[in-house]
Design a protein around this motif. Structure first.
Motif, PDB file in Angstrom:
ATOM      1  N   LEU A  86       0.817  -1.207   0.000  1.00  0.00           N
ATOM      2  CA  LEU A  86       0.000   0.000   0.000  1.00  0.00           C
ATOM      3  C   LEU A  86       0.856   1.265   0.000  1.00  0.00           C
ATOM      4  CD1 LEU A  86      -2.983   0.961   0.196  1.00  0.00           C
ATOM      5  CD2 LEU A  86      -2.681   1.038   2.671  1.00  0.00           C
ATOM      6  N   GLY A  87       1.878   1.284   0.876  1.00  0.00           N
ATOM      7  CA  GLY A  87       2.658   2.506   1.050  1.00  0.00           C
ATOM      8  C   GLY A  87       3.803   2.693   0.082  1.00  0.00           C
ATOM      9  N   VAL A  88       4.338   1.598  -0.466  1.00  0.00           N
ATOM     10  CA  VAL A  88       5.492   1.683  -1.360  1.00  0.00           C
ATOM     11  C   VAL A  88       5.089   1.413  -2.801  1.00  0.00           C
ATOM     12  CG1 VAL A  88       7.773   0.771  -1.903  1.00  0.00           C
ATOM     13  CG2 VAL A  88       7.078   1.038   0.487  1.00  0.00           C
ATOM     14  N   THR A  89       4.658   0.177  -3.067  1.00  0.00           N
ATOM     15  CA  THR A  89       4.389  -0.233  -4.438  1.00  0.00           C
ATOM     16  C   THR A  89       3.272   0.584  -5.077  1.00  0.00           C
ATOM     17  OG1 THR A  89       5.031  -2.473  -3.798  1.00  0.00           O
ATOM     18  CG2 THR A  89       3.897  -2.224  -5.907  1.00  0.00           C
ATOM     19  N   LEU A  90       2.181   0.773  -4.355  1.00  0.00           N
ATOM     20  CA  LEU A  90       1.027   1.468  -4.924  1.00  0.00           C
ATOM     21  C   LEU A  90       1.175   2.982  -4.818  1.00  0.00           C
ATOM     22  CD1 LEU A  90      -1.684   0.912  -6.265  1.00  0.00           C
ATOM     23  CD2 LEU A  90      -2.748   0.906  -3.999  1.00  0.00           C
ATOM     24  N   THR A  91       1.352   3.478  -3.601  1.00  0.00           N
ATOM     25  CA  THR A  91       1.363   4.923  -3.378  1.00  0.00           C
ATOM     26  C   THR A  91       2.533   5.616  -4.066  1.00  0.00           C
ATOM     27  OG1 THR A  91       0.219   4.710  -1.249  1.00  0.00           O
ATOM     28  CG2 THR A  91       1.477   6.722  -1.622  1.00  0.00           C
ATOM     29  N   LEU A  92       3.746   5.161  -3.812  1.00  0.00           N
ATOM     30  CA  LEU A  92       4.916   5.877  -4.316  1.00  0.00           C
ATOM     31  C   LEU A  92       5.061   5.775  -5.830  1.00  0.00           C
ATOM     32  CD1 LEU A  92       7.648   5.301  -1.596  1.00  0.00           C
ATOM     33  CD2 LEU A  92       6.075   7.211  -1.906  1.00  0.00           C
ATOM     34  N   ASN A  93       4.675   4.648  -6.419  1.00  0.00           N
ATOM     35  CA  ASN A  93       4.754   4.548  -7.875  1.00  0.00           C
ATOM     36  C   ASN A  93       3.782   5.521  -8.538  1.00  0.00           C
ATOM     37  OD1 ASN A  93       6.646   2.395  -9.075  1.00  0.00           O
ATOM     38  ND2 ASN A  93       5.784   1.348  -7.305  1.00  0.00           N
ATOM     39  N   LEU A 117      -7.847  13.824   4.830  1.00  0.00           N
ATOM     40  CA  LEU A 117      -8.332  12.474   4.555  1.00  0.00           C
ATOM     41  C   LEU A 117      -8.024  11.528   5.711  1.00  0.00           C
ATOM     42  CD1 LEU A 117      -7.271  12.141   0.801  1.00  0.00           C
ATOM     43  CD2 LEU A 117      -9.607  12.331   1.675  1.00  0.00           C
ATOM     44  N   THR A 118      -6.818  11.657   6.264  1.00  0.00           N
ATOM     45  CA  THR A 118      -6.435  10.805   7.391  1.00  0.00           C
ATOM     46  C   THR A 118      -7.315  11.076   8.599  1.00  0.00           C
ATOM     47  OG1 THR A 118      -4.134  10.825   6.605  1.00  0.00           O
ATOM     48  CG2 THR A 118      -4.519  10.080   8.866  1.00  0.00           C
ATOM     49  N   PHE A 119      -7.605  12.345   8.839  1.00  0.00           N
ATOM     50  CA  PHE A 119      -8.460  12.704   9.976  1.00  0.00           C
ATOM     51  C   PHE A 119      -9.863  12.131   9.810  1.00  0.00           C
ATOM     52  CE2 PHE A 119     -11.541  15.729  11.832  1.00  0.00           C
ATOM     53  CZ  PHE A 119     -11.219  15.571  13.170  1.00  0.00           C
ATOM     54  N   THR A 195      -4.477   6.644  -0.971  1.00  0.00           N
ATOM     55  CA  THR A 195      -3.798   5.436  -0.485  1.00  0.00           C
ATOM     56  C   THR A 195      -2.767   5.770   0.583  1.00  0.00           C
ATOM     57  OG1 THR A 195      -2.213   5.594  -2.333  1.00  0.00           O
ATOM     58  CG2 THR A 195      -4.146   4.180  -2.636  1.00  0.00           C
ATOM     59  N   TRP A 196      -2.164   6.952   0.486  1.00  0.00           N
ATOM     60  CA  TRP A 196      -1.198   7.393   1.493  1.00  0.00           C
ATOM     61  C   TRP A 196      -1.887   7.571   2.847  1.00  0.00           C
ATOM     62  CZ3 TRP A 196       3.028  10.892  -0.918  1.00  0.00           C
ATOM     63  CH2 TRP A 196       4.238  10.731  -0.225  1.00  0.00           C
ATOM     64  N   SER A 197      -3.085   8.133   2.835  1.00  0.00           N
ATOM     65  CA  SER A 197      -3.848   8.322   4.068  1.00  0.00           C
ATOM     66  C   SER A 197      -4.188   6.975   4.708  1.00  0.00           C
ATOM     67  CB  SER A 197      -5.135   9.099   3.771  1.00  0.00           C
ATOM     68  OG  SER A 197      -4.857  10.350   3.205  1.00  0.00           O
ATOM     69  N   ILE A 198      -4.630   6.026   3.882  1.00  0.00           N
ATOM     70  CA  ILE A 198      -4.956   4.694   4.388  1.00  0.00           C
ATOM     71  C   ILE A 198      -3.693   4.027   4.946  1.00  0.00           C
ATOM     72  CG2 ILE A 198      -5.836   2.415   3.757  1.00  0.00           C
ATOM     73  CD1 ILE A 198      -7.475   3.793   1.565  1.00  0.00           C
ATOM     74  N   TRP A 199      -2.556   4.281   4.306  1.00  0.00           N
ATOM     75  CA  TRP A 199      -1.281   3.716   4.767  1.00  0.00           C
ATOM     76  C   TRP A 199      -0.928   4.222   6.165  1.00  0.00           C
ATOM     77  CZ3 TRP A 199       4.028   5.987   4.400  1.00  0.00           C
ATOM     78  CH2 TRP A 199       5.021   5.036   4.660  1.00  0.00           C
ATOM     79  N   TYR A 200      -1.119   5.519   6.403  1.00  0.00           N
ATOM     80  CA  TYR A 200      -0.845   6.076   7.732  1.00  0.00           C
ATOM     81  C   TYR A 200      -1.762   5.457   8.790  1.00  0.00           C
ATOM     82  CZ  TYR A 200       2.317   9.775   6.121  1.00  0.00           C
ATOM     83  OH  TYR A 200       3.381  10.470   5.601  1.00  0.00           O
ATOM     84  N   ILE A 201      -3.013   5.288   8.442  1.00  0.00           N
ATOM     85  CA  ILE A 201      -3.961   4.680   9.381  1.00  0.00           C
ATOM     86  C   ILE A 201      -3.565   3.237   9.684  1.00  0.00           C
ATOM     87  CG2 ILE A 201      -6.346   3.897   9.662  1.00  0.00           C
ATOM     88  CD1 ILE A 201      -6.089   6.876   9.969  1.00  0.00           C
ATOM     89  N   MET A 202      -3.198   2.501   8.653  1.00  0.00           N
ATOM     90  CA  MET A 202      -2.822   1.107   8.832  1.00  0.00           C
ATOM     91  C   MET A 202      -1.560   0.972   9.679  1.00  0.00           C
ATOM     92  SD  MET A 202      -2.336  -1.828   5.919  1.00  0.00           S
ATOM     93  CE  MET A 202      -2.011  -3.536   6.409  1.00  0.00           C
ATOM     94  N   GLN A 203      -0.659   1.945   9.581  1.00  0.00           N
ATOM     95  CA  GLN A 203       0.551   1.922  10.406  1.00  0.00           C
ATOM     96  C   GLN A 203       0.201   1.918  11.890  1.00  0.00           C
ATOM     97  OE1 GLN A 203       3.199   5.128   9.436  1.00  0.00           O
ATOM     98  NE2 GLN A 203       3.441   4.484   7.306  1.00  0.00           N
ATOM     99  N   GLY A 276      -0.178   9.491  17.040  1.00  0.00           N
ATOM    100  CA  GLY A 276      -1.241   9.100  16.132  1.00  0.00           C
ATOM    101  C   GLY A 276      -0.980   9.527  14.697  1.00  0.00           C
ATOM    102  N   PRO A 277      -1.654   8.892  13.733  1.00  0.00           N
ATOM    103  CA  PRO A 277      -1.414   9.172  12.313  1.00  0.00           C
ATOM    104  C   PRO A 277      -1.829  10.566  11.864  1.00  0.00           C
ATOM    105  CG  PRO A 277      -3.297   7.708  12.583  1.00  0.00           C
ATOM    106  CD  PRO A 277      -2.656   7.827  13.926  1.00  0.00           C
ATOM    107  N   VAL A 278      -2.860  11.139  12.476  1.00  0.00           N
ATOM    108  CA  VAL A 278      -3.316  12.475  12.075  1.00  0.00           C
ATOM    109  C   VAL A 278      -2.241  13.517  12.375  1.00  0.00           C
ATOM    110  CG1 VAL A 278      -5.048  14.269  12.448  1.00  0.00           C
ATOM    111  CG2 VAL A 278      -5.742  11.872  12.368  1.00  0.00           C
ATOM    112  N   PHE A 279      -1.596  13.378  13.530  1.00  0.00           N
ATOM    113  CA  PHE A 279      -0.536  14.316  13.913  1.00  0.00           C
ATOM    114  C   PHE A 279       0.579  14.338  12.871  1.00  0.00           C
ATOM    115  CE2 PHE A 279       3.609  15.063  15.859  1.00  0.00           C
ATOM    116  CZ  PHE A 279       3.409  16.257  16.523  1.00  0.00           C
ATOM    117  N   VAL A 280       0.964  13.155  12.392  1.00  0.00           N
ATOM    118  CA  VAL A 280       2.069  13.051  11.444  1.00  0.00           C
ATOM    119  C   VAL A 280       1.762  13.787  10.151  1.00  0.00           C
ATOM    120  CG1 VAL A 280       3.402  11.432  10.031  1.00  0.00           C
ATOM    121  CG2 VAL A 280       2.922  10.886  12.419  1.00  0.00           C
TER     122      VAL A 280
END
Length: 352
Positions: A86-93, A117-119, A195-203, A276-280
């Protein structure tokens, strides 16, 4: 270090780390743009960058987290595998392809939507609590809406162009024909933000089961690099695309691997666990302003008044959200103190 100074340091350590992260991201925009204009394939870049990060972070993870690293199970491995995808292959590409099609300023502006989006996702999943009867709770909601308004302003309204400086301090030599496709780039940027937002949440969920940030960074680097290599080999059949020389392509790969995919990802994981992910994600506007300013002064990129107005609105909204989130920590401390006092009273009076 004096007790008061030490207290302030630990209180603001996450803030300091996130500012450093945004400074690192700012330089990343320009060094990758220079590399792509030089002819570097963005998918090859993502692959090499994470392989470098994996090898650099491995010894630190192995020795420093030997005692606290949880046992790797099949379930945790699959979760990290999905996190890497999610965070590398999909988001960064998608992200670096959009950067190749558009400009650093546009991409940096759109990245500000990640915080909102993350919030929203965090509230839906109950990782964030919104109390509309509390001023700080209202600040979270208002801050999110104001931020979205600022992002829309930066995206849809250009306004007059700021006077050009007439020259740029740095000139990027373009050896490969890069066709600008703003529609494709904009779509990919929006998709990568989601997808980046979902990645932060999943972390945040993964860190609860695997709270070893160095090891998690290393696993994501190796797995993400391997996944990206498979993806790149499927769409890029020219062997020349995989060759890099002793030039900007090599330096951008080393910088992206060591500083961004290694050090910055580790710092973000630490801050995600603590705040938390929102702070980041709330610190993204800092790099947006730095990118816009540097692009204007260094490479003589056009700067529109709409970007300045929208950026100011975005930062106002996001730091209103930051003020609202500071109340979470205060409420947590108050709750712990109340539980402690209640426990002490019960110990003194067993009949109570």
């Amino acid at each position: 270090m004096e007790p008061a100074a030490s207290h302030h340091y630990w209180r603001f350590k996450p803030h300091i780390l996130m500012v450093l992260c945004q400074l690192g991201y700012t330089f990343l925009y320009f060094i990758t743009e220079a590399s792509f204009k030089h002819g570097m394939n963005p998918h090859v870049y993502v692959t090499y960058r994470h392989i470098v990060a994996g090898f650099v972070m491995f010894p630190f993870a192995y020795f420093l987290e030997r005692d606290k690293r949880p046992k790797m199970t099949l379930v945790i491995f699959l979760e990290i595998f999905l996190l890497s995808f999610l965070g590398v292959t999909l988001t960064l590409n998608m992200y670096f392809t959009s950067l190749r099609c558009t400009s650093p300023t546009l991409v940096a502006s759109m990245i500000n939507t990640i915080a909102c989006l993350t919030f929203i996702i965090a509230v839906i999943l109950r990782l964030e609590v919104v109390d509309l009867q509390n001023p700080r709770g209202i600040a979270k909601v208002v801050g999110t809406l104001v931020s979205l308004a600022g992002v829309m302003t930066m995206t849809l309204y250009k306004g007059p162009i700021m006077p050009s400086l007439g020259h740029s301090a740095i000139h990027f030599k373009q050896t490969a024909a890069i066709q600008e496709n703003w529609l494709k780039g904009s779509v990919l940027t929006v998709a990568s933000c989601l997808t980046w937002s979902i990645w932060y949440i999943m972390q945040a969920y993964t860190l609860k089961r695997y709270p070893a940030q160095l090891s998690l960074t290393t696993w994501m680097s190796f797995l993400g690099g391997a996944q990206s290599a498979v993806f790149t080999s499927m769409i890029e059949h020219k062997g020349a695309a995989w060759r890099i020389g002793f030039d900007i392509d090599l330096w951008s790969t080393i910088y992206g691997g060591i500083v961004v995919s290694g050090l910055i990802v580790y710092m973000q994981l630490w801050c995600t666990k603590e705040k938390g992910p929102v702070f980041v994600t709330m610190f993204n506007p800092l790099s947006t302003l730095l990118v816009a300013v540097l692009a204007y002064f260094v490479v003589n990129e056009k700067l529109y008044t709409g970007s300045i107005v929208g950026g100011t609105v975005v930062i106002s909204g996001l730091y209103l959200l930051l003020w609202g989130k500071e109340g979470d920590k205060e409420e947590q401390v108050t709750t712990i103190e109340h539980q402690y006092i209640t426990h002490e009273v019960d110990q003194e009076d067993p009949k109570k």
